[in-house]
Design a protein around this motif. Structure first.
Motif, PDB file in Angstrom:
ATOM      1  N   THR A  57       0.508  -1.437  -0.285  1.00 37.37           N
ATOM      2  CA  THR A  57       0.092   0.135  -0.122  1.00 37.37           C
ATOM      3  C   THR A  57       0.918   1.253   0.211  1.00 37.37           C
ATOM      4  O   THR A  57       1.985   0.573  -0.076  1.00 37.37           O
ATOM      5  N   ASP A  58       0.322   2.243   0.045  1.00 34.81           N
ATOM      6  CA  ASP A  58       0.878   3.802   0.371  1.00 34.81           C
ATOM      7  C   ASP A  58       1.840   3.658   1.048  1.00 34.81           C
ATOM      8  O   ASP A  58       2.515   4.198   1.631  1.00 34.81           O
ATOM      9  N   ARG A  59       1.131   3.181   2.350  1.00 37.87           N
ATOM     10  CA  ARG A  59       2.352   2.998   4.071  1.00 37.87           C
ATOM     11  C   ARG A  59       2.902   1.814   4.193  1.00 37.87           C
ATOM     12  O   ARG A  59       3.931   1.951   4.508  1.00 37.87           O
ATOM     13  N   VAL A 111      -3.833  -6.264   0.599  1.00 37.68           N
ATOM     14  CA  VAL A 111      -4.507  -5.006   1.266  1.00 37.68           C
ATOM     15  C   VAL A 111      -4.680  -3.601   0.880  1.00 37.68           C
ATOM     16  O   VAL A 111      -4.391  -3.658  -0.186  1.00 37.68           O
ATOM     17  N   VAL A 112      -6.690  -3.698   1.609  1.00 35.44           N
ATOM     18  CA  VAL A 112      -6.430  -2.586   1.495  1.00 35.44           C
ATOM     19  C   VAL A 112      -7.291  -1.685   2.532  1.00 35.44           C
ATOM     20  O   VAL A 112      -7.219  -2.009   3.117  1.00 35.44           O
ATOM     21  N   ASP A 113      -6.537  -0.615   1.939  1.00 34.86           N
ATOM     22  CA  ASP A 113      -6.159   0.832   2.768  1.00 34.86           C
ATOM     23  C   ASP A 113      -6.304   0.871   4.314  1.00 34.86           C
ATOM     24  O   ASP A 113      -5.921   0.932   4.961  1.00 34.86           O
ATOM     25  N   ASP A 114      -4.933  -0.614   4.328  1.00 29.28           N
ATOM     26  CA  ASP A 114      -4.177  -0.863   5.476  1.00 29.28           C
ATOM     27  C   ASP A 114      -5.097  -1.032   6.168  1.00 29.28           C
ATOM     28  O   ASP A 114      -4.762  -1.098   7.987  1.00 29.28           O
ATOM     29  N   THR A 115      -6.307  -1.173   5.854  1.00 28.93           N
ATOM     30  CA  THR A 115      -6.962  -2.637   7.217  1.00 28.93           C
ATOM     31  C   THR A 115      -7.669  -3.703   7.045  1.00 28.93           C
ATOM     32  O   THR A 115      -8.382  -4.264   7.795  1.00 28.93           O
ATOM     33  N   LYS A 132     -11.014 -13.092   4.896  1.00 27.51           N
ATOM     34  CA  LYS A 132     -11.022 -11.385   4.559  1.00 27.51           C
ATOM     35  C   LYS A 132     -10.795 -11.317   6.511  1.00 27.51           C
ATOM     36  O   LYS A 132     -11.224 -12.120   6.972  1.00 27.51           O
ATOM     37  N   ALA A 133      -9.833 -10.641   6.265  1.00 29.07           N
ATOM     38  CA  ALA A 133      -9.895 -10.327   7.589  1.00 29.07           C
ATOM     39  C   ALA A 133      -9.158  -8.952   8.115  1.00 29.07           C
ATOM     40  O   ALA A 133      -9.115  -8.205   7.551  1.00 29.07           O
TER      41      ALA A 133
END
Length: 137
Positions: A57-59, A111-115, A132-133
């Motif tokens: 992800t970006d982070r 991973v989506v949106d680090d969440t 999914k988690a």
């Protein structure tokens, strides 16, 4: 930025893509204990499985990770031990941040949106499914 995971051990190479491709750092977490011959390699008995599939992800950088099972142990178990059942999380400088443990082999992850993590999983009976988690940092 770009990250590359070597095919053996657990070595991550980080690159900047600004103005060309420039390697910014190399992080070595597990050495590749292999024997090289005739243009190929084989794992030695003491080889420890390191990094598997990764996504970013970006982070953060997320990687399926083992870090404990040896090649000998895997061979003796009939190849049924659950390799890569952790998710290791790194920042873009290669600093480890979090380690999530699961009861499944992680074949692939996103991973989506680090969440939220979506993963293609396998259990000890080699049944495969999607999971999914929610991630808590």
């Amino acid at each position: 930025s770009m990250v590359f995971r070597g095919s053996v051990g657990c070595i991550l190479e980080f690159f900047s893509l600004k103005g060309g491709i420039q390697r910014t750092c190399i992080k070595r977490f597990l050495p590749p204990s292999v024997t090289v011959a005739n243009g190929s390699y084989r794992q030695n008995d003491d080889y420890i499985f390191g990094g598997g599939n990764l996504c970013t992800t970006d982070r953060h950088v997320y990687m399926a990770y083992d870090g404990k099972h040896t090649y000998k142990e895997w061979q003796q178990s009939g190849r049924t031990c659950l390799l890569y059942n952790n998710i290791a999380v790194f920042d873009w400088k290669g600093t480890p941040g979090f380690l999530y443990t699961t009861d499944y082999r992680i074949m692939a992850l996103s991973v989506v949106d680090d969440t939220t993590v979506y993963a293609f999983l396998e259990d000890a009976d080699e049944r495969r499914f999607m999971g999914k988690a929610e991630l808590v940092h």
